[in-house]
Design a protein around this motif. Structure first.
Motif, PDB file in Angstrom:
ATOM      1  N   ILE A 192       0.869  -1.188   0.000  1.00  0.00           N
ATOM      2  CA  ILE A 192       0.000   0.000   0.000  1.00  0.00           C
ATOM      3  C   ILE A 192       0.899   1.229   0.000  1.00  0.00           C
ATOM      4  N   VAL A 193       0.597   2.178  -0.874  1.00  0.00           N
ATOM      5  CA  VAL A 193       1.296   3.470  -0.854  1.00  0.00           C
ATOM      6  C   VAL A 193       0.332   4.507  -0.296  1.00  0.00           C
ATOM      7  N   ALA A 194       0.697   5.094   0.834  1.00  0.00           N
ATOM      8  CA  ALA A 194      -0.100   6.176   1.422  1.00  0.00           C
ATOM      9  C   ALA A 194       0.362   7.486   0.815  1.00  0.00           C
ATOM     10  N   LEU A 195      -0.582   8.213   0.219  1.00  0.00           N
ATOM     11  CA  LEU A 195      -0.257   9.437  -0.521  1.00  0.00           C
ATOM     12  C   LEU A 195      -0.473  10.665   0.353  1.00  0.00           C
ATOM     13  N   GLY A 196       0.615  11.235   0.822  1.00  0.00           N
ATOM     14  CA  GLY A 196       0.540  12.475   1.586  1.00  0.00           C
ATOM     15  C   GLY A 196       0.491  12.255   3.091  1.00  0.00           C
ATOM     16  N   GLN A 205      -1.909   5.404  11.822  1.00  0.00           N
ATOM     17  CA  GLN A 205      -2.294   5.857  13.162  1.00  0.00           C
ATOM     18  C   GLN A 205      -1.071   6.369  13.917  1.00  0.00           C
ATOM     19  N   SER A 206      -0.422   7.343  13.286  1.00  0.00           N
ATOM     20  CA  SER A 206       0.818   7.900  13.799  1.00  0.00           C
ATOM     21  C   SER A 206       0.759   9.418  13.757  1.00  0.00           C
ATOM     22  N   ASN A 207       1.472  10.053  14.666  1.00  0.00           N
ATOM     23  CA  ASN A 207       1.589  11.509  14.645  1.00  0.00           C
ATOM     24  C   ASN A 207       2.912  11.970  14.032  1.00  0.00           C
ATOM     25  N   LEU A 208       3.721  11.020  13.580  1.00  0.00           N
ATOM     26  CA  LEU A 208       5.004  11.390  12.993  1.00  0.00           C
ATOM     27  C   LEU A 208       4.796  12.176  11.704  1.00  0.00           C
ATOM     28  N   SER A 209       5.759  13.019  11.389  1.00  0.00           N
ATOM     29  CA  SER A 209       5.678  13.800  10.151  1.00  0.00           C
ATOM     30  C   SER A 209       5.823  12.864   8.949  1.00  0.00           C
ATOM     31  N   LEU A 210       5.411  13.349   7.787  1.00  0.00           N
ATOM     32  CA  LEU A 210       5.580  12.544   6.578  1.00  0.00           C
ATOM     33  C   LEU A 210       7.062  12.257   6.346  1.00  0.00           C
ATOM     34  N   GLY A 215      10.529   6.512   3.775  1.00  0.00           N
ATOM     35  CA  GLY A 215      11.862   5.918   3.817  1.00  0.00           C
ATOM     36  C   GLY A 215      11.963   4.637   4.604  1.00  0.00           C
ATOM     37  N   THR A 216      10.836   4.132   5.078  1.00  0.00           N
ATOM     38  CA  THR A 216      10.872   2.873   5.808  1.00  0.00           C
ATOM     39  C   THR A 216       9.573   2.120   5.555  1.00  0.00           C
ATOM     40  N   TRP A 217       9.613   0.816   5.784  1.00  0.00           N
ATOM     41  CA  TRP A 217       8.411   0.007   5.584  1.00  0.00           C
ATOM     42  C   TRP A 217       7.588  -0.038   6.854  1.00  0.00           C
ATOM     43  N   TYR A 220       0.211  -2.704   7.605  1.00  0.00           N
ATOM     44  CA  TYR A 220      -1.184  -2.475   7.967  1.00  0.00           C
ATOM     45  C   TYR A 220      -2.039  -3.600   7.393  1.00  0.00           C
ATOM     46  N   ARG A 221      -2.715  -4.311   8.257  1.00  0.00           N
ATOM     47  CA  ARG A 221      -3.628  -5.404   7.886  1.00  0.00           C
ATOM     48  C   ARG A 221      -2.976  -6.394   6.925  1.00  0.00           C
ATOM     49  N   GLY A 222      -1.708  -6.699   7.196  1.00  0.00           N
ATOM     50  CA  GLY A 222      -1.013  -7.723   6.417  1.00  0.00           C
ATOM     51  C   GLY A 222      -0.332  -7.217   5.165  1.00  0.00           C
ATOM     52  N   SER A 223      -0.492  -5.938   4.865  1.00  0.00           N
ATOM     53  CA  SER A 223       0.177  -5.368   3.688  1.00  0.00           C
ATOM     54  C   SER A 223       1.342  -4.491   4.132  1.00  0.00           C
ATOM     55  N   GLU A 224       2.386  -4.455   3.319  1.00  0.00           N
ATOM     56  CA  GLU A 224       3.484  -3.532   3.578  1.00  0.00           C
ATOM     57  C   GLU A 224       3.072  -2.141   3.101  1.00  0.00           C
ATOM     58  N   VAL A 225       3.467  -1.152   3.864  1.00  0.00           N
ATOM     59  CA  VAL A 225       3.025   0.226   3.567  1.00  0.00           C
ATOM     60  C   VAL A 225       4.236   1.130   3.386  1.00  0.00           C
ATOM     61  N   ARG A 226       4.181   1.934   2.342  1.00  0.00           N
ATOM     62  CA  ARG A 226       5.194   2.953   2.107  1.00  0.00           C
ATOM     63  C   ARG A 226       4.479   4.301   2.016  1.00  0.00           C
ATOM     64  N   ALA A 227       5.026   5.304   2.624  1.00  0.00           N
ATOM     65  CA  ALA A 227       4.442   6.650   2.569  1.00  0.00           C
ATOM     66  C   ALA A 227       5.236   7.504   1.591  1.00  0.00           C
ATOM     67  N   THR A 228       4.512   8.312   0.833  1.00  0.00           N
ATOM     68  CA  THR A 228       5.185   9.259  -0.057  1.00  0.00           C
ATOM     69  C   THR A 228       4.339  10.517  -0.196  1.00  0.00           C
TER      70      THR A 228
END
Ligand code: SF4
Length: 260
Positions: A192-196, A205-210, A215-217, A220-228
């Motif tokens: 899963i790629v989380a956009l923004g 469910q994090s308060n960390l900045s984007l 830059g890390t994996w 969520y619900r069995g899928s790997e997630v990358r944020a961009t």
């Protein structure tokens, strides 16, 4: 279905934040005049405001067997059932000003899923996710990692447009999360790629900045997630294009690796 039964049912789906309209309950005659695109029943009770729910949505969430065993055809059918349930949803206040519920679209057998924060004006008008300028850029990004748009699945944290394109609020995200969770459980994307920022923080469910979430994996619900970065940010700020491309190359390589 009584209000108590409805609340028990919705609680079972994970709807633990329910929007209460302050307006007086509508006449009973209107309750029976609903259609598929409107809530089929309205339960009212003194002191509880009014809550609109589908008449009998129990059969619409029937994962009686492991989703991994379901064929793409059956998963598409299940997704459509959940989509139809969402069309009449009035669980949070975003229902009030929407033109369309923007459920999501794409391949039910996708290895890659994109999650944005919520529909914009054009998405609200068309009822489809990522169809404006940002959507065109997302299509190019997908092409840049050797995929087509019809090979991925695209959804948002909330299915109805926040007024004036404001960020969806935590209670709205919580109210809408069961729909997204069912989409993820049925599609079972490898990545899963989380956009923004908003989508990344909400999904994880994090308060960390984007910047910290990138830059890390994550998982969520069995899928790997990358944020961009969100494509809309790329349209505004050229400087985000390079790091987004770096993120997407990592995603491309991970998908290739898990496909073997
Ligand atoms: S945003 Fe989600 S929970 Fe709120 S009314 Fe729309 S579909 Fe329902």
């Amino acid at each position: 279905m009584s209000l108590r039964e409805a609340l028990t049912y919705l609680d079972g789906l994970g709807f633990d934040h329910l929007y209460r309209r302050s307006m007086p309950p509508e006449p009973a005659a209107q309750d029976s005049a609903s259609s598929e695109s409107e809530p089929a029943a309205q339960a009212t009770e003194a002191g509880a405001g009014s809550l609109s729910i589908p008449e009998d949505p129990r059969s619409l969430f029937p994962p009686a067997e492991p989703e991994a065993a379901l064929s793409p055809e059956v998963r598409l059918q299940r997704l459509d059932e959940v989509r139809r349930l969402s069309q009449g949803c009035r669980v949070c206040g975003l229902c009030e000003r929407r033109q369309n519920v923007v459920f999501g679209s794409g391949n039910p057998d996708a290895d890659l899923m994109f999650v944005g924060e919520g529909p914009g004006a054009e998405e609200d008008r068309q009822g489809l996710p990522f169809v404006g300028a940002a959507g065109e850029l997302l299509t190019k990004i997908i092409g840049a990692i050797d995929l087509r748009r019809d090979q991925v699945y695209i959804a948002n944290m909330v299915k109805c447009r926040p007024p004036n394109n404001r960020d969806p609020q935590p209670d709205e995200i919580a109210a809408c999360r069961p729909y997204l969770d069912h989409q993820i459980d049925l599609v079972k994307p490898k990545v899963i790629v989380a956009l923004g920022r908003v989508a990344a923080q909400a999904l994880l469910q994090s308060n960390l900045s984007l910047g910290r979430l990138r830059g890390t994996w994550h998982e969520y619900r069995g899928s790997e997630v990358r944020a961009t970065y969100h494509p809309a940010a790329l349209l505004r700020y050229e400087k985000y294009k390079r790091p987004t491309w770096e993120d997407m190359k990592v995603v491309r390589d991970r998908i290739a690796a898990v496909r073997g």
